[in-house]
Motif scaffolding. Structure first.
Motif, PDB file in Angstrom:
ATOM      1  N   GLU A  80     -44.617  16.627 -54.641  1.00  0.00           N
ATOM      2  CA  GLU A  80     -45.322  16.962 -53.387  1.00  0.00           C
ATOM      3  C   GLU A  80     -46.518  16.022 -53.197  1.00  0.00           C
ATOM      4  O   GLU A  80     -46.748  15.503 -52.101  1.00  0.00           O
ATOM      5  CB  GLU A  80     -45.870  18.395 -53.433  1.00  0.00           C
ATOM      6  CG  GLU A  80     -44.867  19.501 -53.280  1.00  0.00           C
ATOM      7  CD  GLU A  80     -45.540  20.860 -53.485  1.00  0.00           C
ATOM      8  OE1 GLU A  80     -45.450  21.675 -52.558  1.00  0.00           O
ATOM      9  OE2 GLU A  80     -46.159  21.093 -54.544  1.00  0.00           O
ATOM     10  N   LYS A  83     -45.345  12.517 -52.282  1.00  0.00           N
ATOM     11  CA  LYS A  83     -44.884  12.391 -50.890  1.00  0.00           C
ATOM     12  C   LYS A  83     -46.071  12.205 -49.943  1.00  0.00           C
ATOM     13  O   LYS A  83     -46.010  11.406 -49.003  1.00  0.00           O
ATOM     14  CB  LYS A  83     -44.050  13.598 -50.485  1.00  0.00           C
ATOM     15  CG  LYS A  83     -43.490  13.458 -49.076  1.00  0.00           C
ATOM     16  CD  LYS A  83     -42.565  14.578 -48.700  1.00  0.00           C
ATOM     17  CE  LYS A  83     -41.950  14.255 -47.352  1.00  0.00           C
ATOM     18  NZ  LYS A  83     -41.839  15.391 -46.480  1.00  0.00           N
ATOM     19  N   GLY A 123     -36.105  11.313 -50.157  1.00  0.00           N
ATOM     20  CA  GLY A 123     -36.761  12.259 -51.061  1.00  0.00           C
ATOM     21  C   GLY A 123     -36.935  11.689 -52.448  1.00  0.00           C
ATOM     22  O   GLY A 123     -36.817  12.388 -53.450  1.00  0.00           O
ATOM     23  N   LYS A 124     -37.216  10.401 -52.513  1.00  0.00           N
ATOM     24  CA  LYS A 124     -37.203   9.670 -53.773  1.00  0.00           C
ATOM     25  C   LYS A 124     -38.575   9.074 -54.069  1.00  0.00           C
ATOM     26  O   LYS A 124     -39.323   8.740 -53.168  1.00  0.00           O
ATOM     27  CB  LYS A 124     -36.094   8.640 -53.600  1.00  0.00           C
ATOM     28  CG  LYS A 124     -36.102   7.448 -54.371  1.00  0.00           C
ATOM     29  CD  LYS A 124     -34.889   6.562 -54.023  1.00  0.00           C
ATOM     30  CE  LYS A 124     -35.032   5.355 -54.897  1.00  0.00           C
ATOM     31  NZ  LYS A 124     -34.669   4.117 -54.371  1.00  0.00           N
TER      32      LYS A 124
END
Length: 129
Positions: A80, A83, A123-124
């Motif tokens: 999280e 990101k 999402g990497k």
């Protein structure tokens, strides 16, 4: 005047080890600083993530914006926090790209932002070493 440019070997070709006219760019210091810690990350955590030892929200996001670190919150997971680092980094890189006088620097910054954006979509974790 104290205006100067710095020789950079990383932005044009991420992870490049060679200094040459084909692989290097002259960058303003705040643009060059954007890359500090990105190409040679330190430690086991994802880029832009640091750990709090004694909190429920154990991870914090910090982004090098070129003129210094900006704290971007506390998070339950390292992904999280990463990101949020990715999103902030892309935004700052694109801001600097719009201000870049040199079209080659502009293109290199846009390419760098695109790599991180693609990682966000997938999402990497972003890694450049």
């Amino acid at each position: 005047s104290d205006y100067h440019l710095e020789l950079d070997k990383d932005l044009k070709s991420l992870g490049n080890k060679l200094y040459s006219p084909e692989t290097c760019l002259l960058l303003e210091p705040h643009v060059n600083n954007l890359l500090v810690g990105v190409i040679k990350p330190r430690g086991r955590l994802p880029l832009g993530v640091a750990e709090y030892k004694d909190r429920k929200k154990r991870f914090r996001c910090q982004v090098n914006m070129g003129e210094g670190q900006v704290q971007c919150g506390a998070f339950y997971t390292e992904l999280e926090a990463h990101k949020v680092w990715q999103e902030n980094k892309v935004k700052r890189i694109l801001e600097l790209a719009t201000k870049a006088a040199n079209p080659v620097v502009r293109e290199a910054l846009i390419n760098f932002a695109s790599l991180i954006s693609r990682d966000i979509e997938l999402g990497k974790e972003s890694k450049f070493n």
